[in-house]
Design a protein around this motif. Sequence first.
Motif, short mmCIF file in Angstrom:
data_model
loop_
_atom_site.label_atom_id
_atom_site.label_comp_id
_atom_site.label_asym_id
_atom_site.label_seq_id
_atom_site.Cartn_x
_atom_site.Cartn_y
_atom_site.Cartn_z
N VAL A 1 0.83 -1.20 0.00
CA VAL A 1 0.00 0.00 0.00
C VAL A 1 0.87 1.26 0.00
O VAL A 1 0.51 2.27 -0.61
CB VAL A 1 -0.98 -0.02 1.19
CG1 VAL A 1 -1.70 1.32 1.33
CG2 VAL A 1 -2.01 -1.14 1.00
N GLU B 1 -3.03 -9.22 -0.35
CA GLU B 1 -3.64 -7.92 -0.09
C GLU B 1 -4.27 -7.38 -1.37
O GLU B 1 -3.77 -7.60 -2.47
CB GLU B 1 -2.55 -6.98 0.44
CG GLU B 1 -3.03 -5.73 1.12
CD GLU B 1 -3.33 -4.60 0.15
OE1 GLU B 1 -4.25 -3.81 0.44
OE2 GLU B 1 -2.64 -4.50 -0.89
N THR B 2 -5.37 -6.64 -1.23
CA THR B 2 -6.16 -6.19 -2.38
C THR B 2 -5.83 -4.78 -2.85
O THR B 2 -5.90 -4.48 -4.04
CB THR B 2 -7.67 -6.25 -2.04
OG1 THR B 2 -8.01 -7.56 -1.58
CG2 THR B 2 -8.53 -5.89 -3.23
N ASN B 3 -5.47 -3.88 -1.93
CA ASN B 3 -5.50 -2.46 -2.29
C ASN B 3 -4.40 -2.04 -3.26
O ASN B 3 -4.62 -1.16 -4.09
CB ASN B 3 -5.45 -1.58 -1.04
CG ASN B 3 -6.07 -0.21 -1.29
OD1 ASN B 3 -6.81 -0.02 -2.25
ND2 ASN B 3 -5.76 0.74 -0.43
N GLN C 1 -5.64 -2.13 -6.71
CA GLN C 1 -6.51 -1.01 -7.06
C GLN C 1 -5.69 0.25 -7.32
O GLN C 1 -5.95 1.00 -8.27
CB GLN C 1 -7.50 -0.74 -5.92
CG GLN C 1 -8.42 -1.91 -5.64
CD GLN C 1 -9.45 -1.62 -4.56
OE1 GLN C 1 -10.60 -2.03 -4.68
NE2 GLN C 1 -9.07 -0.92 -3.51
N ALA D 1 -9.71 -7.05 -7.93
CA ALA D 1 -10.28 -6.20 -6.88
C ALA D 1 -11.80 -6.26 -6.90
O ALA D 1 -12.45 -6.31 -5.84
CB ALA D 1 -9.80 -4.76 -7.07
N VAL E 1 -8.17 -5.93 1.87
CA VAL E 1 -7.19 -4.84 1.81
C VAL E 1 -6.40 -4.83 3.11
O VAL E 1 -6.79 -5.45 4.10
CB VAL E 1 -7.87 -3.47 1.59
CG1 VAL E 1 -8.70 -3.47 0.32
CG2 VAL E 1 -8.71 -3.06 2.79
N GLY F 1 -9.26 1.48 1.16
CA GLY F 1 -9.61 0.40 0.25
C GLY F 1 -10.86 0.72 -0.54
O GLY F 1 -10.97 0.41 -1.73
#
Length: 362
Positions: free
Chosen positions: A214, A274-276, A279, A309, A322, A337
Motif C-alpha cells: 500500500v 492484499e487487495t489495495n 486497485q 479487486a 485490503v 480500500g
Amino acid sequence: MERRHFLGNITTAGIFAGSIPFFASCASGKTNENSSYDREKIQKAIYAMLSTQRRSWEQGVAAQALLELGEFELVYLLAEEAVLRQDKLGRLANVASDEAVTDPASNGEPVMKMAVMYSNESFREASTKMLDYLLHKAPRTSDGIIHHITYAPQLWIDSMYMCPPFLAEAGEYDEALRQVEGLRKYLWDDRKKLFSHIWDEKKKTFERKAFWGVGNGWALAGMTRVAHALPESRMKDKEQLHGYIRECIDGCLTYLREDGLFHNIVDEPESFVETNLSQMAAYTIFRGLERGWLPASYLEAAVKMRKAAQGKMDSFGMVRGVCGSPEFDHPGAATEGQAFYILMEAAWNDLKKKKPELSQRI
C-alpha cells in the motif's frame, strides 16, 4: 514568476471542465449491461466508504475519490467536516490526534476546489491555513523534507500522496517537487524498484525497510496527481515524474500474483495477500493511459488487477482483503480500500470515454 497565485487564478470551469457526476452522466439509461453493473458496485462502494470512521487521511482520500468521480455535493460535505475539525495550526480534519503532519493535507485539494466551486470563503481560508502549515510550520529534516508525524523525525512513503499533490494544486510546484525528490532520496530502492516504508532521520536508518504494498500504491497515486497538477510549462518535470512512476509500476508488477493481487510486503510471499495495491496500481495505469504517458502494453495488467479487486467486493459494497484498519497489519477493510476502488473505477471510466479503442481491446 511561474508559481500560480494560490486560488486566485483558479476558475470553476478550469477545474471541472468536462466533469459530470458519475451517476448523473449515466442517468440516460443508454448504457450496456456491464456499465450498469459497475455503476451499482460503485454506489455500494460509496455507501460502505461513508459508513467508516475516518481519521484525517481517510477523510482526505475519501473526498479525493468522490472528487475524481465527479460527485461534488458529497465532496462538499466531506470538505465541510474537514474544515470544522481544522486545528489551530491549520491541519484539516484533525480528529483526536496531535501526531499527524502530512495526513491532514490530503484534504487540501478537495477543500480548495470546493471553495472555488461553491464560492465558500471559509473553505478558502481553511485551505490557505493548511498550505501555510506545510510551508512554514511543519517539522522537516535538515534538507527540508516534511516529517510524516510530530513525535519522531520520520519520513513515511504515505506522505507522497498526502502532501505533494496539494502543494502542486496550490501552485507550489517547486516545493511539491522538492518533497517528491526528498521522499524518493530516502525511501527509493533502485535495485528493487520499490519504496521502503519509513526512514528515521535521527537514527539514520530505516524504521521499517519493508516494501509495503500500500505504501508503494500511495507513492504511485501521489506522483500521478502531482504530474497532472503541473502546468505544461513544466513538461520536463512532468516527464521525470512519469519516469519515476513507470519504474515503480514495473517494480510492483514483478511481484504480481497470478490472481491479480500482491502480497502485503510485495517481495515477501509469506506475508498476507492484499487487495489495495492492485486497485492503486490499476488507478495509476488507467490515468497514465488516459493522459498518454503510458503505453498500451500496461493495459492487460491493469485490467487483471481491476478484475481481482472487483472480485473482493462483498454484497454490502465493502472491498475485503485490503490492508485493514485500524492497525494495518492484517487483511480486512479500510476507508482507503473503498476510496481506491472508487478512484480505480473513476479512472477506468475516464479512459473509456477518452480512448474507447483501448477499452475495447479487452
